[in-house]
Design a protein around this motif. Sequence first.
Motif, PDB file in Angstrom:
ATOM      1  N   GLY A 103       0.979  -1.312  -0.064  1.00  0.00           N
ATOM      2  CA  GLY A 103       0.063  -0.029  -0.011  1.00  0.00           C
ATOM      3  C   GLY A 103       0.895   1.257   0.187  1.00  0.00           C
ATOM      4  O   GLY A 103       2.012   1.159   0.261  1.00  0.00           O
ATOM      5  N   ASP A 116      -7.328  -4.180  -2.847  1.00  0.00           N
ATOM      6  CA  ASP A 116      -6.408  -4.742  -1.547  1.00  0.00           C
ATOM      7  C   ASP A 116      -6.733  -6.347  -1.889  1.00  0.00           C
ATOM      8  O   ASP A 116      -7.787  -6.779  -1.436  1.00  0.00           O
ATOM      9  N   TYR A 171      -0.087  -0.870   7.667  1.00  0.00           N
ATOM     10  CA  TYR A 171      -0.443  -0.485   6.037  1.00  0.00           C
ATOM     11  C   TYR A 171       0.443   0.390   5.375  1.00  0.00           C
ATOM     12  O   TYR A 171       1.000   1.623   6.088  1.00  0.00           O
ATOM     13  N   ARG A 215      -2.593  -3.101  -3.254  1.00  0.00           N
ATOM     14  CA  ARG A 215      -2.109  -3.853  -2.278  1.00  0.00           C
ATOM     15  C   ARG A 215      -2.202  -5.298  -2.478  1.00  0.00           C
ATOM     16  O   ARG A 215      -3.252  -6.067  -2.431  1.00  0.00           O
TER      17      ARG A 215
END
Length: 412
Positions: free
Chosen positions: A72, A89, A102, A139
């Motif tokens: 991320g 994600d 994160y 992500r």
Amino acid sequence: MHTRTPGTSVALGSCAAIGGLGLLGLLAPPVLADTAQQDLRAEQWSLEAIGAAEAWERTEGAGVTVAVLNTGVDDTHPDLSDKVEIGGDYTGQDLAPGDEYYGANGTMLAGIIAANGHGQEHTGGIMGVAPAAEILSVRVTPEADDPAAGAATARADAVAQGVRHAVNQGVQVIALPAGDGGPASEAEQQAISYAVRHGVVVVAPGGDGGSTEPEYPGGYEGVLAVGAVDETRQLAATSSRQENIAVTAPGAAVPTIAAGGGYTEADGTAAAAAFAAGTAALVRAEFPQLRPQQVTEAIVSGAQSVGGAQGQPGHGAGLLNAPGALAAAEGVAEDVPPFDPDLAEDDGGLPIPAWTLWAGGGVLVLALLVAGVLVLRRQMANPYGLPPREEVPVPESEAPRRGAHRAARSRK
């Protein structure tokens, strides 16, 4: 990729003010007010190593989006202001900027690729290789120190899904994460092939195990694998010695941004791959008509020899050089006609740009029109389709002779 100060941020502006001691790795929280007008580029030996300033005289990567497939990216960092799009994600954790665990690694890579500083005329903070490029954060892997990392990495298809998502979002360059030492994945290879077919340059870390065996994702076909060097331009001790490593780039004590608004240092081939991804963005911005293989070949051709080590396993063609890559790409682009990027946005999975099909189709239509005109003219000359007249030979004795009538009149 490793940081020299895990879990913390380094106040580079304060370091620069202490007797020129450089990056000391102080365990202090970042204070944006203290760094707002600090020019940290003097600390960025890595930009000097690849000739970034010279490359910026031609392009800064405007119009290109680089997908950072990692943990991320913190889109609130002032050095990435208004240039980060948060994608999906695929780890199954569904985290977002500001959440714990994160974006530590992903933010560092995004900074190396496209940070553009902050403050008056962007004189403060960190600069990336392509400061005018955009970032798409996807992500696909958790942070290494995340206690839930084991469950997240169980999604073996995360990278493959992330690649396809990035391609479908229209990016021009993808920076893959470092591998976990596992075997090759057919799903990942297929996703990478999908990206290359759709005109996307794919860059990956060469690996940090010091191994001579292929490490993935750097070992996949179609990927530009990058090794790491230190500030002396020597190959980092942990950088893999693979035959498939194409070039090397800075990957030790690299100044970059940190999640949460501060600054830190990054180590490893993931950092080195970020420099190559930024350089690919510069090439794509200046020469959008080039295909992924042509871009990677230009990067390899433009690399600089360091101590005669090029060609040796792990060294590839030498040290990444941004202006050299642009010069090599210019030579290739002379033989590739420019085209409308909108037409090349989706090549339908074909190994050639869509504009070539349009051009070929136009030539074919023109040829058919010419042929149609010729056929029409022939039909108009013989509208009833009668067979052609046969010429009947006339005996020489009956053939009229020129001047015969004139001779007869003379005799009268």
